[in-house]
Design a protein around this motif. Structure first.
Motif, short mmCIF file in Angstrom:
data_model
loop_
_atom_site.label_atom_id
_atom_site.label_comp_id
_atom_site.label_asym_id
_atom_site.label_seq_id
_atom_site.Cartn_x
_atom_site.Cartn_y
_atom_site.Cartn_z
N ALA A 1 -1.31 8.89 -16.97
CA ALA A 1 -1.00 9.42 -15.64
C ALA A 1 -1.74 8.63 -14.56
O ALA A 1 -1.18 8.29 -13.52
CB ALA A 1 -1.36 10.90 -15.57
N ILE A 2 -3.01 8.32 -14.82
CA ILE A 2 -3.78 7.58 -13.82
C ILE A 2 -3.16 6.21 -13.58
O ILE A 2 -2.94 5.81 -12.44
CB ILE A 2 -5.26 7.44 -14.26
CG1 ILE A 2 -5.98 8.78 -14.11
CG2 ILE A 2 -5.97 6.36 -13.43
CD1 ILE A 2 -7.41 8.78 -14.60
N SER A 3 -2.80 5.51 -14.66
CA SER A 3 -2.26 4.17 -14.43
C SER A 3 -0.90 4.25 -13.75
O SER A 3 -0.54 3.36 -12.97
CB SER A 3 -2.21 3.35 -15.71
OG SER A 3 -1.44 4.00 -16.66
N TYR A 4 -0.17 5.32 -13.98
CA TYR A 4 1.10 5.50 -13.27
C TYR A 4 0.85 5.65 -11.76
O TYR A 4 1.47 4.98 -10.95
CB TYR A 4 1.85 6.72 -13.82
CG TYR A 4 3.06 7.09 -13.00
CD1 TYR A 4 4.26 6.38 -13.13
CD2 TYR A 4 3.02 8.13 -12.08
CE1 TYR A 4 5.37 6.70 -12.37
CE2 TYR A 4 4.12 8.47 -11.31
CZ TYR A 4 5.30 7.74 -11.47
OH TYR A 4 6.40 8.07 -10.70
N GLU B 1 -0.28 2.51 -9.84
CA GLU B 1 0.75 1.54 -9.50
C GLU B 1 1.76 2.06 -8.49
O GLU B 1 2.36 1.28 -7.77
CB GLU B 1 1.49 1.09 -10.78
CG GLU B 1 0.62 0.35 -11.78
CD GLU B 1 0.01 -0.95 -11.22
OE1 GLU B 1 0.59 -1.52 -10.29
OE2 GLU B 1 -1.06 -1.35 -11.72
N THR B 2 2.00 3.36 -8.47
CA THR B 2 3.15 3.83 -7.69
C THR B 2 2.83 4.70 -6.48
O THR B 2 3.72 4.93 -5.67
CB THR B 2 4.11 4.65 -8.57
OG1 THR B 2 3.38 5.80 -9.03
CG2 THR B 2 4.62 3.85 -9.74
N SER B 3 1.61 5.18 -6.34
CA SER B 3 1.44 6.12 -5.23
C SER B 3 1.15 5.38 -3.94
O SER B 3 0.77 4.22 -3.93
CB SER B 3 0.33 7.12 -5.56
OG SER B 3 -0.89 6.47 -5.64
N ASP B 4 1.38 6.08 -2.83
CA ASP B 4 1.12 5.51 -1.51
C ASP B 4 -0.34 5.68 -1.15
O ASP B 4 -0.88 6.78 -1.25
CB ASP B 4 1.97 6.22 -0.45
CG ASP B 4 3.44 5.90 -0.62
OD1 ASP B 4 3.76 4.98 -1.40
OD2 ASP B 4 4.26 6.56 0.04
N MET C 1 0.83 -1.20 0.00
CA MET C 1 0.00 0.00 0.00
C MET C 1 0.87 1.25 0.00
O MET C 1 0.44 2.33 -0.39
CB MET C 1 -0.91 0.02 1.23
CG MET C 1 -1.90 -1.11 1.28
SD MET C 1 -3.08 -1.03 -0.08
CE MET C 1 -3.71 -2.69 -0.06
N VAL C 2 2.08 1.11 0.51
CA VAL C 2 3.05 2.20 0.50
C VAL C 2 4.28 1.66 -0.22
O VAL C 2 4.68 0.52 0.00
CB VAL C 2 3.38 2.65 1.94
CG1 VAL C 2 4.64 3.50 1.98
CG2 VAL C 2 2.21 3.41 2.55
N ALA D 1 5.05 -7.31 -7.28
CA ALA D 1 4.59 -7.97 -8.50
C ALA D 1 3.79 -9.22 -8.15
O ALA D 1 3.92 -10.25 -8.81
CB ALA D 1 5.79 -8.33 -9.37
N MET D 2 2.99 -9.12 -7.10
CA MET D 2 2.29 -10.32 -6.64
C MET D 2 1.06 -10.59 -7.49
O MET D 2 0.32 -9.68 -7.84
CB MET D 2 1.87 -10.12 -5.19
CG MET D 2 1.21 -11.34 -4.58
SD MET D 2 0.82 -11.09 -2.85
CE MET D 2 2.38 -11.50 -2.11
#
Lengths: 134, 317, 220
Positions: free
Chosen positions: C210-213, C216-219, B53-54, B70-71
């Motif tokens: 941008a949304i898909s980025y 996947e990457t934001s907290d 989540m983080v 990558a689960m």
């Protein structure tokens, strides 16, 4: 016999359980051949990790207090005489000395201590006198 | 034994503050791991990184041998996660929440859910919004265990629950532990609960995992020593494993980790009139340990060995 | 499970959708000359000289109501769950984030377009009844309204991106939404349809990437 556990105590939970079983036996609440609750059952009743209960049982088994019979459960063992009378006598004198130290510090006379010992002795299940007793 | 949870040098910064610092956490299959630390020590951030989540700044997390970043969804079916506060959709009824959650799983123990709901007298028609904290926690736990996960990760699940409800929750947790091979990691502030339930504890202090050992082991190795002096007590003592010390006039109180021969010699060298060694319960041991001088806290990470009571002091951080 | 996700999104959007629909009913009523407020003012009612979709206020009403829905829905579907920590519940379900957010967006876009399409349909059907309007009605007159249906989902996505993107200050979080607004405004101002369409496509592409980025990457 009702088991308890107290997490505010400075004694670890497995120690508390060991002491309770030993006290139960000493007081006659648990007789040789009595069946103890299973690890699962006791773990559920006391809300403690089953490994903690298992650890207490294992330790009691190692010292010969309990006996596990595969598939049947955990039982109180017949009092074993692994140690010689002499060794056991030595163990007990050490404990007695601790009691005396405490009594002296709390300001009891020898007579008072003896009376107290007499009063309480009835609450425990002692073995009948052995022949070789002095 | 296999590691079910494994992190490699996990690190996270918020701004310039290092919240989690090079964390190497390993939890083996079948263990019940109590994850402790004061507020802000990095527990919650760590758990969120475990769950993906983080995003960590560096480092990796593996759950059930698979990288979290990558689960595949299939693996996630085998892991349950309850976040802090038991987040659920408040507008749903209990029945709707069950139906919604069930839709994602190939394995769903319907009877178990029914049992838990019946046991706590929860009607499927009740709205989650109307539930008490305790009821909510039970619903959340029922949803978490229904897919029969191998690994459960719970972030402070008893937070905000009163004593009675907490006991109910712990009972449910013990039932879960009875299933062989289940691994649980949970964080908590209530040390008594941790002592009941956890085989092993980890304590985080300022983002660093300082303690990682069997529960009894920790509480047995933290000791309080009261030294009595004929005159004024010395200001401080220098010995390995010292966490904290207080000078109380003619007395010196020390908190030591892993009281051993070397420490005894160091303490006796001060020539006190008497030395009293006090055992601590888990809560006391935790408090004394975590409020020590943080940077110099002795680390201890012990290998599993039930009857080995010796303490290996792994040095000063 | 996609069905469960979609139903959840629909349920959570129901409030905003009802509000926007109510507004639309009121606006359409006004356009059809049954605005109760006009009678309340008690005065003279000017005869309706406007031509449906061409020079009446349908486009304005639709932009305000459907645009408002797009912004509100986009923010709600992305930011609301963050505020309530339910992302921790949702995103751990055994389904990829792409599917979770994809479903959210498809439902959102569907609702935005559906409201506009239904409004165009009802108003067009009414305008085609002889005698209701001074000019005869042709469906080709709805062309500009359909252009709106192409552009408004982009506004929705901009709002969604704003709600998704982590940011400390509310103002900076709204940058994507503001950017999309400007882009859509310019695209609509371009009189050539051959330029309007590519500009929109470019906008959609950018925002979706941008949304898909951030998915996947934001907290969370």
């Amino acid at each position: 016999m009702q088991f308890q556990c107290d997490t505010t105590s400075r004694k670890p939970i497995y120690r508390q359980l060991i002491d309770q079983v030993r006290r139960g036996i000493a007081r006659g609440q648990l007789q040789p051949g009595d069946r103890l609750p299973s690890v699962r059952q006791l773990s559920r009743d006391l809300v403690v990790n089953p490994n903690t209960v298992a650890r207490a049982y294992t330790e009691l088994e190692r010292e010969g207090t309990l006996l596990t019979q595969q598939g049947r459960g955990v039982f109180v063992a017949e009092p074993g005489n692994d140690l010689t009378k002499k060794a056991r006598r030595k163990q007990l004198s050490e404990k007695l000395d601790l009691l005396f130290v405490e009594a002296v510090h709390l300001g009891f006379s020898a007579g008072e201590l003896l009376t107290m010992v007499q009063d309480r002795i009835g609450q425990f299940a002692f073995v009948t006198e052995e022949k070789d007793a002095p | 034994m296999t590691d079910v949870i494994r992190t490699f040098r996990l690190t996270k910064h918020y701004d310039t503050r290092r919240v989690v610092d090079c964390l190497n956490l390993q939890v083996q299959r079948g263990q019940v791991y109590g994850f402790l630390g004061r507020n802000g020590a990095g527990k919650s951030t760590t758990i969120k990184m475990l769950m993906g989540m983080v995003q960590p700044d560096s480092g990796e997390v593996e759950l059930l041998g698979e990288k979290v970043s990558a689960m595949c969804p299939k693996t996630r079916e085998r892991i349950a996660y309850i976040a802090e506060g038991h987040p659920l959709y408040n507008w749903m009824t209990i029945g709707e929440a069950v139906r919604f959650t069930r839709a994602f799983y190939s394995n769903w123990n319907h009877t178990l859910v029914e049992q838990i709901l019946d046991h706590f007298e929860l009607s499927r028609k009740q709205k989650l919004r109307r539930l008490s904290n305790g009821q909510r926690a039970q619903v959340s736990l029922a949803l978490a265990v229904a897919p029969e996960p191998e690994l459960l990760i719970l972030d402070d699940p008893t937070l905000g629950l009163d004593t009675v409800v907490r006991r109910d929750f712990l009972e449910s947790l013990i039932q879960i532990i009875h299933r062989k091979g289940r691994t649980i990691l949970f964080s908590s502030h209530i040390l008594g609960d941790v002592e009941r339930v956890a085989d092993r504890i980890g304590i985080m202090v300022d983002g660093v995992l300082r303690v990682d050992c069997p529960t009894d082991h920790f509480r047995e190795s933290v000791k309080k020593l009261v030294l009595d002096f004929p005159g004024p007590a010395p200001e401080a003592v220098d010995c390995p494993g010292l966490v904290n010390s207080w000078n109380l006039g003619s007395q010196l109180e020390l908190i030591l980790v892993g009281y051993d021969e070397a420490q005894r010699t160091a303490v006796e060298a001060l020539q006190p009139r008497s030395i009293e060694i006090i055992d601590l319960n888990l809560e006391e041991a935790f408090i004394e340990y975590t409020r020590g001088r943080k940077r110099s806290l002795p680390l201890f990470a012990m290998e599993e060995s039930r009857h080995d009571q010796s303490i290996g002091d792994q040095g000063i951080a | 499970m996609i069905k469960a996700l979609a139903i959840k999104e629909l349920r959570e959007s129901a409030g905003l959708m009802a509000l926007a629909s109510l507004g639309m009913v009121w606006a359409l009523a006004g356009l059809m000359g049954v605005n109760p407020l006009r009678y309340l003012s008690g005065g003279y009612v000017a005869p309706d000289q406007s031509i449906a979709f061409v020079n009446d206020s349908f486009a304005t009403w639709a932009s305000v109501l459907v645009g408002g829905l797009a912004v509100a829905l986009g923010l709600k579907q992305s930011a609301w769950e963050r505020g309530r920590d339910t992302y921790y519940f949702l995103l751990w379900r055994p389904v990829s984030r792409r599917v979770v957010f994809g479903t959210k967006i498809i439902v959102g876009v569907f609702l935005v377009v559906a409201l506009l399409a239904v409004a165009i349909g009802i108003y067009g059907w009414w305008a085609s009844i002889p005698g209701k309007k001074p000019a005869p009605f042709e469906w080709s007159m709805t062309f500009s309204a359909w252009k709106l249906a192409l552009a408004l989902p982009l506004i929705y996505l901009g709002a969604f991106l704003s709600g998704l993107r982590p940011g400390r200050w509310f103002g900076t979080r709204l940058i994507p939404l503001a950017g999309v607004f400007v882009w859509v405004f310019f695209a609509s101002a371009v009189p050539y349809i051959w330029l309007f369409i590519p500009m929109l496509v470019l906008g959609y592409f950018g925002v979706l990437v941008a949304i898909s980025y951030f998915v996947e990457t934001s907290d969370f």
